[in-house]
Design a protein around this motif. Structure first.
Motif, PDB file in Angstrom:
ATOM      1  N   THR A 186     -22.620  32.536   3.140  1.00 46.33           N
ATOM      2  CA  THR A 186     -21.405  31.774   2.844  1.00 46.33           C
ATOM      3  C   THR A 186     -20.538  31.491   4.061  1.00 46.33           C
ATOM      4  O   THR A 186     -19.672  30.607   4.006  1.00 46.33           O
ATOM      5  N   SER A 201     -22.149  28.876  -5.522  1.00 41.16           N
ATOM      6  CA  SER A 201     -21.361  28.546  -4.338  1.00 41.16           C
ATOM      7  C   SER A 201     -22.142  27.617  -3.406  1.00 41.16           C
ATOM      8  O   SER A 201     -23.373  27.549  -3.443  1.00 41.16           O
ATOM      9  N   ASN A 202     -21.410  26.922  -2.562  1.00 36.85           N
ATOM     10  CA  ASN A 202     -22.015  25.944  -1.651  1.00 36.85           C
ATOM     11  C   ASN A 202     -22.453  26.652  -0.373  1.00 36.85           C
ATOM     12  O   ASN A 202     -21.855  26.502   0.688  1.00 36.85           O
ATOM     13  N   LYS A 255     -28.204  25.699   0.235  1.00 36.97           N
ATOM     14  CA  LYS A 255     -27.931  24.383  -0.357  1.00 36.97           C
ATOM     15  C   LYS A 255     -27.568  23.358   0.710  1.00 36.97           C
ATOM     16  O   LYS A 255     -27.959  22.186   0.629  1.00 36.97           O
ATOM     17  N   LEU A 256     -26.809  23.799   1.707  1.00 33.11           N
ATOM     18  CA  LEU A 256     -26.380  22.883   2.756  1.00 33.11           C
ATOM     19  C   LEU A 256     -27.551  22.452   3.639  1.00 33.11           C
ATOM     20  O   LEU A 256     -27.593  21.306   4.107  1.00 33.11           O
ATOM     21  N   LYS A 275     -29.427  19.859   1.661  1.00 32.96           N
ATOM     22  CA  LYS A 275     -28.693  18.595   1.732  1.00 32.96           C
ATOM     23  C   LYS A 275     -28.911  17.908   3.075  1.00 32.96           C
ATOM     24  O   LYS A 275     -28.894  16.669   3.169  1.00 32.96           O
ATOM     25  N   GLY A 319     -30.624  26.968  -3.876  1.00 34.23           N
ATOM     26  CA  GLY A 319     -30.587  26.300  -2.576  1.00 34.23           C
ATOM     27  C   GLY A 319     -31.889  26.420  -1.813  1.00 34.23           C
ATOM     28  O   GLY A 319     -31.951  26.032  -0.650  1.00 34.23           O
TER      29      GLY A 319
END
Length: 533
Positions: free
Chosen positions: A103, A123-124, A128-129, A132, A151
């Motif tokens: 995180t 949560s992001n 996950k990032l 993306k 993610g």
């Protein structure tokens, strides 16, 4: 050629040689892979993390164990890249550290304070990032965050802590079972199995994308079960002891016998001597009958250290397997390889084992980084880096946006020898799981280059898994410049009072900046008012 002139023969020979050389660089050969991967804009990333691997047990750091227990493959990453000297964990315990890494946030923001807390997989976070940003993503091995991994295009993770031999793994696509439950048995030694599965994913990944792989080892977390092939490693060797195993100076609280997990029988509820002399120790027990206290402590230390270092040997071998895979498949040049641990580990220093403390051996994380395409070899970095900085750094390398909610900061430029002028010169630490398992009080503190100040407030604060027992508050202060082994608590020494006053003020500022003010805990504010000055 015999009908040609000598000049014509030379020209023909040069043409033949050129064809041969370019033929060797065709797509089926090694160098072409380098050229192809360098055309890939984003680097591949392999993040290898062990559990409780002390810097002192990695030979590139030059500790007392360097010669007797070398780690050539981990060292290779540093020699071909950057050796990080001042990387620190913000909460030295497995689950909170892993949450902080994903995180980029301290426990007070990501919600994972103790081993008992669930990770918010909505949560992001980093996985996950990276998805993306266009990456194929995977996590293999130790997860230890209770909830199902999100993610990641692929996961195959241990249930909870996992087993050393014939471990179970929980694979994506199967019905997820919470935390310690579920999984399919994989025959073999866990460190080998995790690497097998990591390489299998690398082989079968979507090769149209860059990849991000988190390969997480269980070892060298206790109880330490080594691979059969390492059974006799160190059998005829004496593992060097830290001086503070026996002579501890003025370290720690005056009533320190009750705190922490010792090698000796100093604290009867939790000590290594008791464990390795009782039936049930997984690698066999030792006999200390008729020995003096010092002799018993020495033997317990030898047993603990050898078991620990044997598990490290398997990690180093498997790091070598990953590096070989990258070489053999022409991926090394454009792949960032990181080796680290989720925190440090005490290996007999101050007569302790385990982590949790804000002491250097627990606080310090090993980290070596290699990126052949961009980072020059044999670099050394001394900047103060935290585990909350890992996610922002990897995102910057991936050319992805770093969310403003992340409290960490990218150290990408630092790796290229360009440290920002406003880079941190101090760090904040907090351990929340008061007195659980290893009898270590709740505490927080500040560390600068030269000094360390710790406030042991000793309250459970309603944290999951913390014991309700309240312990006596106390302070510790160390002059790291003159006492790097933290042998003398100088909190009451007159000449340091101004420095201590300044550190207390800076500590409160950091708590405010990091959104960890004590106002949520009236009992802590009351105690602080009484013991702060």
């Amino acid at each position: 050629l015999f009908k040609m002139t000598r000049y014509q023969q030379r020209i023909a020979a040069l043409v033949f040689l050129s064809v041969f050389i370019f033929g060797c660089n065709s797509p089926s050969n090694k160098n072409s892979g380098v050229k192809e991967e360098l055309n890939q804009k984003q680097p591949n990333i392999i993040f290898i993390m062990s559990d409780d691997h002390a810097k002192n047990a990695i030979s590139i750091y030059g500790s007392r164990l360097a010669e007797i227990a070398p780690t050539p493959n981990i060292d290779r990453i540093a020699k071909e890249g950057v050796l990080m000297h001042n990387v620190f964990v913000t909460n030295s315990i497995c689950t909170p550290s892993r949450a902080a890494i994903l995180t980029g946030q301290y426990s007070q923001l990501n919600g994972v304070y103790t081993l008992k807390d669930d990770f918010d997989n909505s949560s992001n976070h980093l996985g996950k990032l990276m998805q993306k940003a266009g990456y194929s993503t995977a996590v293999v091995g130790k997860w230890h965050l209770h909830t199902e991994p999100t993610g990641f295009d692929y996961y195959n993770v241990l249930p909870g802590q996992g087993l050393y031999n014939n471990p179970k793994l929980k694979e994506i696509g199967k019905q997820w079972k919470y935390h310690n439950k579920g999984g399919k048995v994989y025959k073999g030694y866990v460190t080998d199995v995790i690497t097998d599965e990591s390489i299998k994913w690398l082989e079968n990944r979507d090769k149209s994308k860059p990849f991000f792989l988190m390969s997480h080892h269980k070892a060298p977390h206790g109880l330490w079960e080594f691979a059969k092939r390492h059974e006799h490693l160190f059998a005829d060797k004496e593992i060097p002891e830290p001086n503070s195993l026996y002579e501890n100076g003025n370290h720690g609280p005056l009533k320190g016998e009750r705190y922490g997990s010792s090698i000796s029988d100093r604290y009867p509820k939790r000590n290594m001597l008791h464990q390795v002399t009782r039936e049930g120790w997984p690698t066999g027990i030792i006999d200390t009958l008729g020995m003096t206290k010092r002799e018993k402590t020495h033997l317990a230390y030898q047993k603990y250290s050898k078991d620990y270092l044997r598990t490290v040997a398997a990690i180093d071998e498997n790091v070598g397997r990953i590096l070989d895979y990258l070489d053999d498949n022409h991926l090394a040049e454009n792949t960032i390889v990181i080796y680290t641990s989720d925190q440090g580990q005490l290996l007999g220093e101050h007569d302790y084992f385990d982590k949790r403390w804000m002491y250097e051996e627990s606080l310090s994380m090993p980290m070596v980084i290699r990126y052949p395409a961009k980072i020059n070899p044999k670099q050394v970095n001394n900047d103060m880096v935290l585990n909350i900085d890992f996610a922002p750094t990897l995102l910057e390398f991936a050319e992805a946006e770093v969310p403003s909610k992340m409290q960490g900061r990218s150290f990408k430029s630092n790796l290229f020898g360009s440290t920002p002028t406003d880079w941190r010169t101090s760090m904040y630490y907090r351990y929340w799981m008061h007195m659980a398992h290893h009898y270590i009080p709740g505490h927080y503190g500040i560390r600068t280059k030269d000094y360390k100040l710790i406030f042991f407030y000793g309250l459970p604060l309603n944290q999951n898994g913390a014991l309700s027992e309240i312990t006596e508050p106390y302070w510790e202060f160390y002059d790291l410049k003159n006492d790097p082994k933290e042998m003398n608590n100088l909190y009451t020494v007159e000449k340091y009072q101004q420095i201590i006053k300044e550190l207390k003020a800076e500590l409160l500022v950091k708590k405010q900046e990091l959104k960890d003010t004590d106002e949520s805990y009236p009992e802590l504010i009351e105690l602080r008012n009484k013991f702060w000055n």
